[in-house]
Design a protein around this motif. Structure first.
Motif, PDB file in Angstrom:
ATOM      1  N   ARG A  64       6.089  19.196  39.440  1.00  0.00           N
ATOM      2  CA  ARG A  64       7.064  19.994  40.206  1.00  0.00           C
ATOM      3  C   ARG A  64       6.372  20.771  41.312  1.00  0.00           C
ATOM      4  NH1 ARG A  64       9.878  20.597  35.496  1.00  0.00           N
ATOM      5  NH2 ARG A  64       8.816  22.507  34.918  1.00  0.00           N
ATOM      6  N   GLN A  68       6.871  20.397  45.452  1.00  0.00           N
ATOM      7  CA  GLN A  68       7.473  21.518  46.175  1.00  0.00           C
ATOM      8  C   GLN A  68       7.421  21.347  47.703  1.00  0.00           C
ATOM      9  OE1 GLN A  68       9.129  23.798  44.295  1.00  0.00           O
ATOM     10  NE2 GLN A  68       9.988  24.362  46.272  1.00  0.00           N
ATOM     11  N   ARG A  71       9.920  18.898  48.794  1.00  0.00           N
ATOM     12  CA  ARG A  71      11.260  19.466  48.612  1.00  0.00           C
ATOM     13  C   ARG A  71      11.585  20.415  49.771  1.00  0.00           C
ATOM     14  NH1 ARG A  71      14.274  19.595  44.058  1.00  0.00           N
ATOM     15  NH2 ARG A  71      12.573  18.696  42.879  1.00  0.00           N
ATOM     16  N   ARG A  75      14.911  19.930  51.974  1.00  0.00           N
ATOM     17  CA  ARG A  75      16.003  20.919  51.910  1.00  0.00           C
ATOM     18  C   ARG A  75      15.422  22.269  51.563  1.00  0.00           C
ATOM     19  NH1 ARG A  75      18.222  21.440  46.154  1.00  0.00           N
ATOM     20  NH2 ARG A  75      16.811  20.191  44.995  1.00  0.00           N
ATOM     21  N   ALA A  77      14.575  25.650  49.751  1.00  0.00           N
ATOM     22  CA  ALA A  77      14.679  26.128  48.370  1.00  0.00           C
ATOM     23  C   ALA A  77      15.600  27.339  48.339  1.00  0.00           C
ATOM     24  CB  ALA A  77      13.304  26.527  47.863  1.00  0.00           C
ATOM     25  N   PRO A  78      16.354  27.516  47.282  1.00  0.00           N
ATOM     26  CA  PRO A  78      17.283  28.637  47.263  1.00  0.00           C
ATOM     27  C   PRO A  78      16.561  29.978  47.191  1.00  0.00           C
ATOM     28  CG  PRO A  78      17.231  27.521  45.146  1.00  0.00           C
ATOM     29  CD  PRO A  78      16.377  26.741  46.057  1.00  0.00           C
ATOM     30  N   LEU A  83      21.280  32.405  44.981  1.00  0.00           N
ATOM     31  CA  LEU A  83      21.197  31.370  43.953  1.00  0.00           C
ATOM     32  C   LEU A  83      22.559  30.795  43.600  1.00  0.00           C
ATOM     33  CD1 LEU A  83      18.539  32.858  41.558  1.00  0.00           C
ATOM     34  CD2 LEU A  83      18.386  30.688  42.766  1.00  0.00           C
ATOM     35  N   ALA A  84      23.592  31.513  43.958  1.00  0.00           N
ATOM     36  CA  ALA A  84      24.915  31.079  43.521  1.00  0.00           C
ATOM     37  C   ALA A  84      25.601  30.028  44.382  1.00  0.00           C
ATOM     38  CB  ALA A  84      25.828  32.286  43.375  1.00  0.00           C
ATOM     39  N   PHE A  86      25.431  27.067  44.847  1.00  0.00           N
ATOM     40  CA  PHE A  86      25.629  25.711  44.356  1.00  0.00           C
ATOM     41  C   PHE A  86      27.065  25.552  43.921  1.00  0.00           C
ATOM     42  CE2 PHE A  86      21.155  25.977  44.316  1.00  0.00           C
ATOM     43  CZ  PHE A  86      20.761  24.712  44.697  1.00  0.00           C
ATOM     44  N   GLU A  87      27.703  24.604  44.530  1.00  0.00           N
ATOM     45  CA  GLU A  87      29.142  24.468  44.271  1.00  0.00           C
ATOM     46  C   GLU A  87      29.369  23.748  42.960  1.00  0.00           C
ATOM     47  OE1 GLU A  87      31.180  22.603  47.442  1.00  0.00           O
ATOM     48  OE2 GLU A  87      30.361  23.996  48.906  1.00  0.00           O
ATOM     49  N   ALA A  88      30.243  24.298  42.182  1.00  0.00           N
ATOM     50  CA  ALA A  88      30.621  23.612  40.946  1.00  0.00           C
ATOM     51  C   ALA A  88      31.466  22.406  41.330  1.00  0.00           C
ATOM     52  CB  ALA A  88      31.427  24.554  40.077  1.00  0.00           C
ATOM     53  N   PRO A  89      31.409  21.328  40.541  1.00  0.00           N
ATOM     54  CA  PRO A  89      32.174  20.136  40.917  1.00  0.00           C
ATOM     55  C   PRO A  89      33.672  20.403  40.880  1.00  0.00           C
ATOM     56  CG  PRO A  89      31.223  19.886  38.744  1.00  0.00           C
ATOM     57  CD  PRO A  89      30.678  21.146  39.314  1.00  0.00           C
ATOM     58  N   PRO A  90      34.371  19.979  41.901  1.00  0.00           N
ATOM     59  CA  PRO A  90      35.820  20.208  41.910  1.00  0.00           C
ATOM     60  C   PRO A  90      36.521  19.271  40.938  1.00  0.00           C
ATOM     61  CG  PRO A  90      35.145  18.949  43.823  1.00  0.00           C
ATOM     62  CD  PRO A  90      33.898  19.275  43.083  1.00  0.00           C
ATOM     63  N   ALA A  91      37.665  19.702  40.461  1.00  0.00           N
ATOM     64  CA  ALA A  91      38.454  18.847  39.572  1.00  0.00           C
ATOM     65  C   ALA A  91      39.123  17.771  40.417  1.00  0.00           C
ATOM     66  CB  ALA A  91      39.497  19.673  38.847  1.00  0.00           C
ATOM     67  N   ALA A  92      39.352  16.618  39.813  1.00  0.00           N
ATOM     68  CA  ALA A  92      40.019  15.535  40.534  1.00  0.00           C
ATOM     69  C   ALA A  92      41.497  15.879  40.689  1.00  0.00           C
ATOM     70  CB  ALA A  92      39.855  14.238  39.761  1.00  0.00           C
TER      71      ALA A  92
END
Lengths: 351, 215
Positions: A64, A68, A71, A75, A77-78, A83-84, A86-92
């Motif tokens: 790792r 680095q 990485r 992109r 690094a956060p 840190l927040a 990051f999008e949670a996956p949307p519901a279909a």
């Protein structure tokens, strides 16, 4: 070699190959992991599992660390304060609630087929090769050994494809269901899934596969010989599904019995072998002498099999088979199988 | 929300049979709950019971909303499938948007390149990370953590904690954890102590520190 030395040498090798592609780096890391696993497996006597795990974890950390810079290039690094994002996956798109069980069954079926193809493609092929070989052997016996061009006016090949295909479907569903439930029991830990759903998905998957193979075989025969095809397609589908339902019920019952008598699977195999000759698979009851027919009619699978053929072939009408017996048997076995599965689940939950 | 209504729960068999809950009634309202017990396995057993793995001898459990699997009990949906196939199956089971979920896994995992490989060939650390990320993928209303998540790697740990806090806000999250003080540093919540068949609220400071095994 000490772990630190190993890590440093790895770092040197990779830094020397600064511009290599990500896929090459992944291969290099895999090689390093294999090397470390092999080394720690042979050198640890007595085995030092904790030390070995620690060494592997250290290697992962080193990888790792080495990754680095790459990485950072690809992109950012956060940052700790961000840190927040990051999008949670949307519901279909929402689907009607009534579709959910169907969607779960579909997902499990697709997953089963993928697992089987990835794990053992030849095993999957054998599922279909076994009935094809059985059909070939019986076709040879009927046509060349006994000299029959037809069985009670039914052409031999579609007679055998329909009978042996249906029988194999029921047999494979019955015998495989218990193993699948044992192997995939961890799937039932997911809140959306239970063991009955897993069993139904497996049965549907096998039934679907056998239906396609048998339909292709019969369609090919009809096309090649100018045969008219099924006289009543709806009736054929009904009795075909009764065979699948019987397989599901018997499989669930066998699964419960296996807990009390682990050797029952070994007993099930010869029963199916014997049943092959007395269930209307390759010989219908009308071909037997009158005095034996009354005994054969105690076998409910024979009723389903002969009614299936009666719906397919216009020239055959079964004088022995009774539709009520066929339906009653399939539904009773399904009911008993579901009750057995519910009882097994309750015992596991309270154990 | 999860409500226990006069629930009796036993653990073990024969001579080891022990009462875990004795006609206990309790409501887990939205928020974070940490459960300790003596022995520690009782708290884990309670969390797995809440997930429906076990049936109670008496009483009933009512839960509203979608309940997660206990975090340590996540078994991959097929060891022979690729990571992408596993994500696909998860999406189909939990009605998630495929493209969005795949992006989510790519963002969260330290080594997203493994998603294209068979899961049984992944390094153990990456497999563990996949399980932790999968835990946050569906929009659960109740999060059940039968062990404290092992978060290795500063970046991943930060991302996971941040997202867990965001996703569990206004939802029920129940931890079974031996070390309340360590857990308290990461996640603020209400502490419960399970003993003598009852659940009691307690200050984490009065709980005994777990014994450390030497070596």
């Amino acid at each position: 070699m000490r772990q630190d030395d190993f890590r440093e040498q790895l770092a040197q090798v990779i830094s020397g190959l600064r511009a290599i592609e990500r896929t090459d780096r992944v291969k290099l890391y895999r090689f390093a992991r294999t090397l470390l696993r092999t080394a720690t497996a042979d050198l640890s006597a007595p085995r030092d599992r904790r030390g070995r795990t620690q060494a592997l974890l250290e290697l992962e950390a080193a990888i790792r660390q080495l990754e680095q810079p790459y990485r950072d290039e690809s992109r950012p690094a956060p940052a700790p304060s961000a840190l927040a994002p990051f999008e949670a996956p949307p519901a279909a798109a929402p689907r009607p609630a009534a579709w959910r069980p169907g969607a779960i069954l579909g997902a499990l079926m697709v997953r089963n087929i993928r697992v089987m193809l990835a794990k053992d493609p030849l095993g999957y092929l054998w599922l279909f090769l076994a009935p094809v070989l059985t059909i070939a052997v019986h076709f040879w016996a009927y046509t060349f050994l006994l000299g029959f061009g037809s069985v009670l006016d039914m052409p031999t090949l579609p007679f055998l494809i329909l009978g042996i295909g249906g029988w194999h479907m029921m047999r494979v569903i019955t015998l495989k269901l218990g193993h699948e439930l044992t192997r995939d029991q961890y799937l039932a830990r997911l809140p959306m899934v239970d063991t009955l759903t897993i069993a139904v998905a497996k049965a549907l998957e096998l039934a679907f596969a056998y239906t396609v193979v048998v339909a292709v075989g019969l369609a090919w025969f009809s096309f090649a010989n100018g045969y008219a095809g099924p006289s009543n397609l709806l009736g054929v589908a009904y009795y075909w599904s009764l065979l699948a339902v019987s397989g599901l019920g018997l499989g669930l019952l066998l699964n419960l019995l296996r807990e009390f008598m682990p050797g029952i699977s070994l007993l099930a195999m010869p029963i199916f072998r014997l049943g092959f000759f007395f269930s209307g698979v390759v010989i219908v009851s009308e071909q037997f002498p009158e005095k034996y027919r009354v005994y054969l009619l105690w076998n409910p699978v024979l009723h389903i099999m002969q009614l299936l053929r009666a719906e397919y072939f216009a020239q055959y009408r079964s004088s022995d088979a009774v539709p009520a017996v066929a339906a009653f048997f399939a539904l009773s076995v399904l009911f008993l199988g579901c009750a057995a599965e519910a009882s097994r689940r309750r015992r596991v939950a309270t154990a | 929300m999860i409500r226990l209504d006069r629930v009796t729960l036993w653990s073990g068999n024969g001579a080891q049979r022990r009462l875990v809950l004795d006609r206990a009634s309790f409501a887990f309202t939205p928020g974070l709950w940490r459960i300790a017990s003596e022995p520690a396995s009782d708290a884990q057993r309670l969390v797995r019971f809440l997930a429906g793995y076990r049936a109670a001898e008496h009483g009933q459990i009512q839960s509203a909303g979608l309940c997660s699997w206990p975090i340590a009990q996540f078994a991959p949906l097929g060891m022979y499938l690729t990571g992408a196939d596993l994500v696909d199956t998860l999406c189909a089971l939990y009605a998630l948007d495929r493209a969005g979920t795949f992006r989510f896994f790519q963002d969260m995992l330290d080594e997203p390149a493994w998603l294209g490989h068979r899961f049984d060939r992944w390094p153990q650390a990456a497999q563990r990370q996949f399980g932790l990320v999968a835990f946050l993928a569906p929009a659960f209303d109740v999060f059940l953590l039968d062990v404290a998540p092992v978060l290795r790697g500063a970046n991943f740990a930060g991302r996971w904690r941040a997202l867990f806090q965001e996703r569990s806000a206004g939802k029920v999250a129940i931890f079974a954890c031996a070390d309340h003080r360590a857990l308290g540093r990461d996640f603020a919540g209400t502490s419960l102590y399970l003993s003598a068949g009852a659940l009691r609220r307690i200050e984490p400071a009065v709980l005994p520190q777990p014994e450390r095994v030497a070596g």
